[in-house]
Design an enzyme around this catalytic site. Sequence first.
Site, PDB file in Angstrom:
ATOM      1  N   GLU A   1     -11.019   1.107   5.553  1.00  0.00           N
ATOM      2  CA  GLU A   1     -11.154   0.760   3.664  1.00  0.00           C
ATOM      3  C   GLU A   1     -10.306   1.588   3.417  1.00  0.00           C
ATOM      4  O   GLU A   1      -9.691   1.841   2.493  1.00  0.00           O
ATOM      5  CB  GLU A   1     -12.311   1.371   3.454  1.00  0.00           C
ATOM      6  CG  GLU A   1     -13.111   1.827   1.759  1.00  0.00           C
ATOM      7  CD  GLU A   1     -12.579  -0.119   1.106  1.00  0.00           C
ATOM      8  OE1 GLU A   1     -12.535  -0.316   0.757  1.00  0.00           O
ATOM      9  OE2 GLU A   1     -13.911   0.476   0.004  1.00  0.00           O
TER      10      GLU A   1
ATOM     11  N   THR B   1      -7.311   0.148  -5.853  1.00  0.00           N
ATOM     12  CA  THR B   1      -8.007   0.997  -5.643  1.00  0.00           C
ATOM     13  C   THR B   1      -6.863   2.618  -5.677  1.00  0.00           C
ATOM     14  O   THR B   1      -7.286   3.075  -6.315  1.00  0.00           O
ATOM     15  CB  THR B   1      -9.129   1.250  -4.967  1.00  0.00           C
ATOM     16  OG1 THR B   1     -10.155  -0.384  -5.266  1.00  0.00           O
ATOM     17  CG2 THR B   1      -9.831   2.776  -4.662  1.00  0.00           C
TER      18      THR B   1
END
Length: 307
Positions: free
Chosen positions: A129, A182
């Site tokens: 991530e 993101t």
Amino acid sequence: MRNEIKIFSPATVANVSCGFDVLGFCLDTIGDEIVVRKSKEKGFRITRIEGFELPLNPLENVAGVAALALLNDINLDFGFEMEIYKKIKPGSGIGSSSASASGSVFAINELLGRPYTRHQLTHFAMKGEALASGIEHADNIAPALFGGFTLVKSNAPIQVLELPSPKALYATLIHPEIEIKTSDSRAVLPKQIPLQLAITQWANVGSLVHALHTNDYQLLSSALQDVVIEPYRKGLIPHFDSIKKQSVLAGALGCGISGSGPSIFALSEGLATAKSVEKSMRDVYSKSGIPFNTYVSKINSKGIKIL
Ligand SMILES: Nc1ncnc2c1ncn2[C@@H]1O[C@H](COP(=O)(O)OP(=O)(O)O)[C@@H](O)[C@H]1O
Ligand SMILES: N[C@@H](CCOP(=O)(O)O)C(=O)O
């Protein structure tokens, strides 16, 4: 012990309005499929990706980075290869990168006979991530691996709390077909926040957790507010305010940015209301000319599934 596994790795909604980087829940109907098999060759290879263009190089793909974090921790005389059938668009705000990172380590762990706990898998998946978002956050990974609603109490050491998912709760999502990375939507956030806003936000997090434990939909509704992050990010999402207003008018308990956007989620009590909310979202975007998809999903209490 088996040599090959096929899994469904679900989309997830991070933050849930007030719980930036800590709260998340797991969706039921949207997700990627991943096939992992053992190989004689040591290490980790991605042999095929369908659906969206993403790097096959494991060091540039979150699935590879997560897998290698796990494989560096264990001494094996064989390796793994992976095929990814990607259904969740990268940069969608519903945990596309997390579905790959958590699916990757989940599948390898199954093929190894489950030597690792879900907390340890969360730790490995977070490494993947970090490649996508620039930071190790587990608020998408935890609901994918544990299912239902989760709260990440701590990142180091990783501690995930599994929260109850009231049966009547349904999520409605609209995904405008624009990409927001993101990393970019984290860049617009302030480094410091006023104390008064922090007080409101942590009161809402505590209330949301209490509401899930007590099936208190009225409290849940009042807790689904984000006074810290949403004001900075909503400008990146066309028609956000209209979607939110119309969703609540259609009966949603609350509505907010899903993860870092551009997807927007609403939570409703009952499937019929969730479908009315979907219609209200579609009505707003139909006039906009921006392509979009909508979904209605119950909360997936199991997380990743073996197919
Ligand atoms: N297996 C993967 N699945 C999805 N995105 C990936 C993957 N590997 C690398 N990426 C990169 O991660 C970014 C998407 O992640 P992110 O911005 O966190 O969005 P999302 O909300 O969809 O997870 C894109 O830049 C994409 O190229
Ligand atoms: N807490 C993170 C969540 C990002 O979720 P994604 O689904 O957009 O990857 C953030 O808000 O930055």
